[in-house]
Scaffold this motif. Structure first.
Motif, mmCIF file in Angstrom:
data_model
loop_
_atom_site.group_PDB
_atom_site.id
_atom_site.type_symbol
_atom_site.label_atom_id
_atom_site.label_comp_id
_atom_site.label_asym_id
_atom_site.label_seq_id
_atom_site.Cartn_x
_atom_site.Cartn_y
_atom_site.Cartn_z
ATOM 1 N N ARG A 162 31.143 37.383 28.638
ATOM 2 C CA ARG A 162 31.341 38.369 29.709
ATOM 3 C C ARG A 162 32.439 37.922 30.664
ATOM 4 O O ARG A 162 33.265 38.726 31.112
ATOM 5 C CB ARG A 162 30.027 38.578 30.456
ATOM 6 C CG ARG A 162 30.127 39.618 31.571
ATOM 7 C CD ARG A 162 30.434 41.009 30.999
ATOM 8 N NE ARG A 162 30.980 41.900 32.001
ATOM 9 C CZ ARG A 162 30.252 42.653 32.822
ATOM 10 N NH1 ARG A 162 28.933 42.611 32.752
ATOM 11 N NH2 ARG A 162 30.825 43.463 33.692
ATOM 12 N N LEU A 163 32.479 36.641 31.004
ATOM 13 C CA LEU A 163 33.526 36.154 31.902
ATOM 14 C C LEU A 163 34.899 36.256 31.262
ATOM 15 O O LEU A 163 35.885 36.610 31.930
ATOM 16 C CB LEU A 163 33.234 34.704 32.311
ATOM 17 C CG LEU A 163 32.070 34.503 33.284
ATOM 18 C CD1 LEU A 163 31.757 33.021 33.448
ATOM 19 C CD2 LEU A 163 32.383 35.118 34.652
ATOM 20 N N MET A 171 35.982 39.732 31.614
ATOM 21 C CA MET A 171 36.404 40.031 32.981
ATOM 22 C C MET A 171 37.786 39.456 33.278
ATOM 23 O O MET A 171 38.550 40.027 34.056
ATOM 24 C CB MET A 171 35.369 39.487 33.972
ATOM 25 C CG MET A 171 34.030 40.212 33.912
ATOM 26 S SD MET A 171 32.732 39.409 34.883
ATOM 27 C CE MET A 171 33.334 39.688 36.544
ATOM 28 N N PRO A 188 40.586 42.558 34.438
ATOM 29 C CA PRO A 188 40.160 42.337 35.822
ATOM 30 C C PRO A 188 40.100 43.636 36.618
ATOM 31 O O PRO A 188 40.603 44.676 36.196
ATOM 32 C CB PRO A 188 41.262 41.418 36.372
ATOM 33 C CG PRO A 188 42.471 41.767 35.559
ATOM 34 C CD PRO A 188 41.956 42.096 34.195
ATOM 35 N N ALA A 189 39.457 43.540 37.778
ATOM 36 C CA ALA A 189 39.443 44.663 38.710
ATOM 37 C C ALA A 189 40.874 44.970 39.150
ATOM 38 O O ALA A 189 41.754 44.099 39.143
ATOM 39 C CB ALA A 189 38.567 44.320 39.920
ATOM 40 N N GLY A 205 40.610 39.869 41.003
ATOM 41 C CA GLY A 205 39.288 40.428 40.732
ATOM 42 C C GLY A 205 38.177 39.414 40.612
ATOM 43 O O GLY A 205 37.009 39.778 40.512
ATOM 44 N N MET A 206 38.528 38.126 40.595
ATOM 45 C CA MET A 206 37.502 37.091 40.511
ATOM 46 C C MET A 206 38.002 35.880 41.296
ATOM 47 O O MET A 206 39.186 35.566 41.276
ATOM 48 C CB MET A 206 37.246 36.699 39.052
ATOM 49 C CG MET A 206 35.800 36.435 38.805
ATOM 50 S SD MET A 206 35.251 36.139 37.097
ATOM 51 C CE MET A 206 36.590 36.431 36.044
ATOM 52 N N LEU A 233 25.566 38.800 35.708
ATOM 53 C CA LEU A 233 26.676 39.341 34.922
ATOM 54 C C LEU A 233 26.251 40.567 34.126
ATOM 55 O O LEU A 233 27.037 41.511 33.951
ATOM 56 C CB LEU A 233 27.223 38.267 33.990
ATOM 57 C CG LEU A 233 27.909 37.069 34.665
ATOM 58 C CD1 LEU A 233 28.421 36.083 33.618
ATOM 59 C CD2 LEU A 233 29.052 37.516 35.567
ATOM 60 N N LEU A 249 31.639 47.452 34.914
ATOM 61 C CA LEU A 249 32.987 47.104 34.460
ATOM 62 C C LEU A 249 33.972 47.315 35.606
ATOM 63 O O LEU A 249 33.908 48.302 36.340
ATOM 64 C CB LEU A 249 33.383 47.983 33.270
ATOM 65 C CG LEU A 249 32.670 47.709 31.943
ATOM 66 C CD1 LEU A 249 33.059 48.748 30.910
ATOM 67 C CD2 LEU A 249 32.994 46.309 31.448
ATOM 68 N N CYS A 277 34.171 45.513 38.260
ATOM 69 C CA CYS A 277 33.633 45.029 39.535
ATOM 70 C C CYS A 277 34.219 43.664 39.871
ATOM 71 O O CYS A 277 34.342 42.796 39.012
ATOM 72 C CB CYS A 277 32.118 44.938 39.449
ATOM 73 S SG CYS A 277 31.325 44.358 40.960
ATOM 74 N N ARG A 278 34.592 43.476 41.132
ATOM 75 C CA ARG A 278 35.071 42.163 41.567
ATOM 76 C C ARG A 278 33.884 41.212 41.701
ATOM 77 O O ARG A 278 32.802 41.624 42.114
ATOM 78 C CB ARG A 278 35.772 42.245 42.929
ATOM 79 C CG ARG A 278 36.980 43.117 42.954
ATOM 80 C CD ARG A 278 37.632 43.170 44.323
ATOM 81 N NE ARG A 278 38.545 44.300 44.348
ATOM 82 C CZ ARG A 278 39.767 44.283 43.818
ATOM 83 N NH1 ARG A 278 40.206 43.163 43.261
ATOM 84 N NH2 ARG A 278 40.526 45.349 43.846
#
Length: 738
Positions: free
Chosen positions: A293-294, A297, A301-302, A338-339, A438, A443, A445-446
């Motif tokens: 999942r990471l 992301m 990214p957001a 975003g992260m 998570l 989807l 989301c920051r």
């Protein structure tokens, strides 16, 4: 009659005052032929009219008389027609009410239960009872009878009634046969009976030391035991050697059994850099999902926010502040990529940075949610940001499955409604909780994670914060600059000195950090009691209960939490005629005591002062014991704005909390912290533990004891190695499951 003297009593159940269908806990009235006695304890499916034999002890109360605390319980069939009628009328057997009960007893008399169990078709002679209804009544009676039989059988091995209920729930009518065939089935998750006790039962059944079931259970026991030590997996060689030593068998058999466990997917095996590691399937899936999942992301990214520099300038102008370069970098990373992992010690401006990120996101119309691992951490987060923060459990809406295990209503099928999620105190978040977060993220989301990588790792398994930083894949900003206002705090300055391996300043006498040198444990102990009960309240106006917290590295010894709690209780909350007392699991509790919940209990209900209610009390929650009711077998605890009612069985999850271990203090902040410094066990004398303790203090920190002990902790930079797979799964360094 002396309390705690084990006694036996027989009689008929006149009334069931209360019973918990899930765990069998009940409060009943027993007619022992001389008087009515109130009995409390685990008595599953007990009903009025039954004949019972209970083993336990009297519990005396000057206000409410006596109760009989049940430690062992057996039942027999009603012995008179009147008792039979009362039993069947009580609702014990689903489908039989008072009217039907009267008809059954009228027709079959004392043979009614035999007909129910062996010849249910005869019930069809009674008007209104069909064959289908008769069979359902019979099945319900057999269920009750089966629980009674398994309780009797397991009690011969020292298995308590509440444990027997859990066994019945898992194995049903075949419980006794299952235990006879394989006593190690008692080690299964959810039974909480443990390998050592199962091993004793197996020995009493004369099972051989190299029994295959024993070897299998032993390997799984070693693996699960190390999960409680923080590992999500173990190297195969370490797992095999530990299991072989514990079991006292040949290495070949241990290896052969592990291979069988792998083949049947009872464990998962993965290669990391050429070395094989063994997981439980659940933790394997958890870390694998988290990494996947990471990585997704990172790839998607957001959406980046345009004009971040202008937003920063506007906030600086509006609030007359000047962000440091590191803070500006963190704001840009969070809003453009975003992260973000934001880390740093006390006084480095993490909260100021976080507030800027939240303000900009809200200006852009994004919905931001805030969460932390514990209630206290969430409350502090709310105070510092001015925004509502929830515990992660509350955010994800914890619920319970059919086995009374926690599940989260928020997940990939029921996502959180937010554009950004901020998680504070990430060092406390374990693998399972991080996976759950998570799964619930929409989807795009920051995800902004805040934590101090120099603090102790999570109590649960995994090394989430450390692994994420070590990969180098996620944006990480570590704030190092201590701001001027924080430089005035010796707590802050000494915390940073300790992290660098430098001795703290101990000679200063006019700041917020003090060292009081004492040699013997007795001197240290008496000084701590005096500080908490008299000197600090007199000098600073602090409350001994709500402002001052004693932290100790250890539970054991003269300066461990157990002994310190006894001494602090005796002085801060001494006995009085108006204060009720009760002893639970060897701990004396008194009304007015400071207490702490020591494990997550998702079933405990609470009511807020404004009338709202809910469920769930969590490991580390603090409160004041404000009521003891022996007649109802309950204690009442006020935890901030929540009032929690504990039945005595649940109250076993409470401890005195005048003193607590440093590990239990994570996520909390206290006005004043007092800590004994002594040369104890090496595994509890290290830098991260001292640093974590010191950073729990907001306004005052006092170390009492040996300067040599402080030096020993500062110089010991040992960080307990945690075996986990997240780093390798994230970086692609893992080979597929073998």
């Amino acid at each position: 009659m002396r309390e705690d003297q084990m006694l036996e009593m027989t009689g008929s159940v006149e009334q069931v005052i209360f019973k918990n269908e899930k765990n069998g806990y009940a409060i009943i009235e027993i007619n022992n032929g001389e008087e009515l006695v109130t009995a409390v304890g685990t008595m599953p499916l007990v009903s009025a009219g039954e004949e019972v034999r209970v083993v336990g002890s009297w519990v005396n109360n000057p206000n409410y008389g006596t109760q009989f605390k049940v430690d062992g319980f057996e039942r027999s069939k009603p012995s008179t027609a009147a008792a039979m009628l009362k039993y069947l009328s009580s609702g014990a057997i689903r489908g039989i009410g008072p009217g039907t009960a009267g008809k059954i007893v009228d027709m079959f008399g004392m043979n009614a239960l035999q007909v129910l169990e062996e010849e249910p078709e005869r019930l069809c002679a009674i008007k209104g009872i069909t064959k289908s209804k008769a069979n359902k009544m019979s099945d319900e009676f057999k269920k009750i009878h089966g629980i009674r039989e398994i309780m009797l059988y397991l009690s011969s091995f020292g298995i308590s009634p509440d444990e027997a209920v859990r066994v019945w729930k898992l194995y049903g009518p075949q419980s006794a046969e299952r235990v006879q065939e394989d006593p190690y089935c008692l080690c299964e998750d959810g039974l909480e009976i443990g390998f050592e006790r199962a091993d004793d039962i197996a020995a009493s059944l004369e099972r051989p030391q190299d029994d295959g079931c024993r070897v299998r259970a032993g390997i799984l026991h070693v693996l699960k035991h190390n999960i409680s030590n923080g590992h999500t997996c173990l190297p195969t060689d370490k797992l095999l050697s530990a299991a072989q030593r514990m079991l006292g068998i040949e290495a070949d058999q241990t290896l052969e059994t592990l291979e069988a466990l792998k083949a049947e997917r009872s464990v998962s095996a993965v290669l990391f850099e050429g070395r094989e590691y063994i997981f439980t399937p659940k933790l394997y899936r958890s870390e694998l999902y988290t990494a996947g999942r990471l990585n997704m992301m990172l790839r998607f990214p957001a959406q980046s926010i345009v004009g971040i520099d202008n937003y920063i300038s506007n906030i600086e102008d509006t609030f007359q502040i000047q962000y440091a370069d590191g803070q500006k970098q963190a704001i840009k990373e969070a809003l453009s990529k975003g992260m973000l992992i934001l880390t740093g010690g006390p006084g480095t401006g993490k909260t100021t940075t976080l507030n800027a990120i939240i303000k900009i996101l809200e200006t852009k119309g994004e919905k931001v949610l805030l969460a932390a691992p514990t209630g206290r951490a969430a409350k502090r987060m709310s105070e510092l940001t001015g925004q509502e923060a929830k515990t992660i459990h509350r955010l994800l809406q914890v619920e319970w499955d059919e086995n009374d295990l926690p599940v989260f209503a928020k997940n990939e099928k029921n996502l959180l409604e937010c554009d950004a999620l901020v998680i504070d105190e990430l060092s406390m978040v374990d693998t399972n909780i991080f996976e759950a977060v998570l799964r619930a993220l929409p989807l795009g989301c920051r995800l902004i994670m805040v934590g101090d990588c120099d603090q102790l790792p999570s109590v649960g398994p995994g090394n989430v914060l450390g692994d994420l930083i070590a990969t180098g894949l996620l944006p990480v900003v570590q704030l190092n600059q201590i701001f001027r206002q924080s430089m005035q705090s010796l707590i802050v300055m000494n915390a940073h000195r300790i992290v660098k391996g430098q001795m703290p300043e101990l000679a200063v006498r006019n700041s917020d950090f003090f060292f009081l040198p004492y040699g013997s444990p007795a001197e240290i102990s008496s000084t701590i009691v005096d500080l908490c009960a008299a000197r600090l309240p007199a000098s600073y106006g602090y409350s001994s209960l709500s402002d001052i917290q004693v932290l100790s590295p250890s539970r054991k010894g003269e300066l461990g939490t157990v002994e310190l709690n006894k001494k602090l209780q005796a002085v801060i909350n001494p006995p009085e005629k108006t204060k009720k007392e009760i002893t639970i699991n060897g701990i004396l509790f008194r009304e007015g005591d400071k207490v702490m919940q020591i494990k997550n209990n998702y079933n405990l209900g609470w009511v807020k002062l404004d009338g709202t209610s809910g469920e769930g009390v969590f490991n580390g929650d603090l409160g004041i014991l404000c009521g003891i009711d022996r007649r109802a077998s309950t204690v009442t605890v006020q935890m901030d704005d929540r009032v929690v009612l504990y039945e005595l069985e649940s109250a076993a999850e409470l401890e005195l909390a005048y003193a607590m271990t440093v590990h239990k203090s994570q996520g909390n902040e206290f006005t004043a912290v007092v800590m004994p410094m002594f040369q104890g066990a090496p595994q509890l004398s290290y830098r991260n533990l001292l640093y974590t303790a010191i950073t729990r203090a907001k306004s005052l920190l006092i170390l009492v004891g040996s300067q040599k002990a402080i030096q020993q902790m500062v110089e010991n930079d040992r960080k307990m190695r945690r075996y986990s797979g997240l780093y390798y799964f994230l970086t692609g360094g893992a080979q597929n499951e073998l």
